[in-house]
Design an enzyme around this catalytic site. Structure first.
Site, PDB file in Angstrom:
ATOM      1  N   SER A 150     -26.609   0.966  35.098  1.00  0.00           N
ATOM      2  CA  SER A 150     -25.774   1.822  35.928  1.00  0.00           C
ATOM      3  C   SER A 150     -24.721   2.420  35.003  1.00  0.00           C
ATOM      4  O   SER A 150     -24.438   1.863  33.935  1.00  0.00           O
ATOM      5  CB  SER A 150     -25.086   1.001  37.027  1.00  0.00           C
ATOM      6  N   SER A 328      13.480  26.105   6.465  1.00  0.00           N
ATOM      7  CA  SER A 328      14.204  26.975   7.375  1.00  0.00           C
ATOM      8  C   SER A 328      13.883  28.438   7.101  1.00  0.00           C
ATOM      9  O   SER A 328      13.679  28.842   5.952  1.00  0.00           O
ATOM     10  CB  SER A 328      15.714  26.755   7.232  1.00  0.00           C
ATOM     11  N   LYS A 334      16.800  24.810   2.233  1.00  0.00           N
ATOM     12  CA  LYS A 334      16.764  23.654   3.133  1.00  0.00           C
ATOM     13  C   LYS A 334      15.351  23.063   3.167  1.00  0.00           C
ATOM     14  O   LYS A 334      14.359  23.785   3.275  1.00  0.00           O
ATOM     15  CB  LYS A 334      17.182  24.068   4.546  1.00  0.00           C
TER      16      LYS A 334
END
Length: 480
Positions: A150, A328, A334
């Site tokens: 099943s 950035s 950065k």
């Protein structure tokens, strides 16, 4: 979502029949009418079963083991069994996965997944036997491929096999990450720094000790994940619909489990109570809980990496993470801690997936849990993303971390936390006064101690020697 036909050209079809009537299925499709209806019904995630190769291969292994047991018990012919076994072997080798087209998120407790597997295996078996696809009189998806099964025992058994194999992969990635943290711990073994509690200065430690703790945290959770494999090794194959074993031979469950164990190389065992095992998804809840624990701890470690590397001028700046991309679009120069941030977000997702698994497990009713598809997809996503996250963190971050020795040295020299080490020698009250004066005056702790106490410079140097600051050491008396 389209089943296979990726062009706008007319497609030749074959007619198949089910409970709801006749439907035209693309002639080139190995799947059949049940799968076709499921594709139409469950256009949800856009992720087909074929995108989950471990699950597809596990389903094929279950069907192969069942065919072997059914053949040995005389329930299907040797010819039918051989065709099923060959088709399953091909699927386990990576073929025909593009015919597994049902969405991974579906209703029906996984029935559509099971039917997709049954139909692909039956139609490929028919080809091997020299018959056309859809000629189910010769080899039927339900009568033969699904014999003695099943969805309710075949599908969760496949889920557990796929999960066990993917957990192995995750554990390996975690242990590699732990080893990389341990390597950095060795590199930083002699670098003294100030530990912190509640983001305030605490007592001295080495940067090596800090990174060694990260390694242990990850290794420990890999061990916990390994332990969950004992739970998911228990299967309900042979229980059929609700665990009573209706439609099976008395020897089927044991034979199928033994055959499956040999195929996948896992220590599978049949549950002692198949009625309980068919409705209980506690093993999945347990695995999900450990995945959440792993995610929480990885996220905490990544929080620490971001804090320790914050700056570079206005933060802690004790370690330097490798720069992997510009940070950035407006601030030149950065660089952001994007790799730890990635792992943080993976952790948030895993925690959310654990909530999904918990709710799906709780939502089960009576003899079956109908929500195993979303449990399966949630667990797959958690394991896959954690695996990728661990490897990415190791390769693109931890392996390249360096220490800013100047910052570490300056911080130790400026810290008032040395008074903790001096407290056994000069008393808690005096140590408090020393700390207060050093903080107010800006003088060093050592200068204030030499002025306010009878400790000599030589004795003070001995007490605050780095080796004594970061490990247990014999102390003197307050009167020293």
């Amino acid at each position: 979502m389209r089943p296979l036909d990726h062009t706008d050209r007319p497609t030749r079809t074959r007619t198949e029949h089910d409970l709801l009537g006749d439907r035209e299925v693309p002639e080139q499709a190995l799947y059949g009418v049940h799968t076709l209806r499921a594709v139409e019904n469950f256009a949800v995630s856009g992720i087909p079963l074929g995108a989950r190769p471990l699950l597809v291969q596990a389903l094929a292994a279950v069907k192969q083991a069942a065919a072997t047991a059914n053949r040995d018990l005389g329930l299907i012919s040797a010819e039918q069994a051989d065709a099923i076994v060959t088709a399953c072997t091909e699927i386990r080798d990576g073929r025909w996965h593009d015919h597994f087209v049902v969405d991974v998120v579906q209703g029906g407790a996984g029935t559509s997944t099971n039917m997709n597997a049954n139909e692909v295996i039956a139609n490929r078996g028919l080809e091997l036997l020299g018959h056309r696809r859809g000629d189910y009189r010769r080899l039927h998806p339900l009568e033969h491929v699904n014999r003695s099964q099943s969805t309710n025992d075949a599908y969760p058994t496949a889920l557990k096999i796929a999960l066990a194999l993917s957990v192995d992969t995750l554990c390996a990635a975690m242990r590699r990450l732990a080893a990389e943290f341990a390597a950095r711990a060795t590199d930083f073994a002699d670098l003294l720094k100030i530990g912190r509690t509640q983001l305030q200065d605490a007592v001295p430690m080495t940067l090596g000790q800090e990174f060694a703790a990260f390694a242990v945290m990850i290794e420990e959770d890999a061990d916990r994940l390994e332990e969950t494999k004992a739970l998911i090794a228990e299967i309900n194959l042979g229980g059929t619909a609700i665990g009573t074993g209706i439609t099976t031979h008395p020897e089927y469950a044991a034979r199928a489990c033994a055959a499956l164990r040999d195929l996948v190389g896992l220590p599978l065992r049949t549950a002692a109570n198949l009625v309980e095992a068919t409705q209980d998804v506690g093993a999945f809840v347990q695995v999900s809980g450990v995945l959440k624990r792993t995610a929480v701890k990885l996220s905490k470690i990544c929080n620490d990496l971001r804090l320790l590397s914050s700056g570079p001028r206005a933060g802690l700046g004790e370690i330097v993470l490798p720069a992997v991309q510009a940070g950035s679009s407006i601030m030149p120069g950065k660089v952001n801690p994007v790799i730890p941030e990635l792992v943080n977000q993976i952790a948030f997702q895993v925690i959310g997936n654990d909530v999904t698994v918990s709710l799906a497990a709780e939502g089960g009713q009576l003899q079956l849990n109908a929500f195993e598809p979303i449990i399966a997809e949630s667990l797959h996503e958690s394991v896959a993303h954690l695996t990728a996250g661990c490897d990415t963190l190791r390769e693109r971050c931890v392996a390249g971390i360096t220490a800013d020795v100047a910052v570490l040295t300056e911080t130790v020299e400026r810290s008032i936390s040395l008074v903790t080490a001096l407290s056994p020698y000069i008393g808690y009250e005096t140590a408090t006064e020393v700390a207060h004066e050093a903080l107010e005056s800006g003088r060093s702790v050592t200068d204030v101690v030499l002025d306010r106490t009878e400790l000599t410079a030589e004795r003070l140097a001995e007490i605050i020697a780095p080796s004594r600051l970061v490990a247990p050491a014999p102390t003197g008396h307050i009167s020293a």
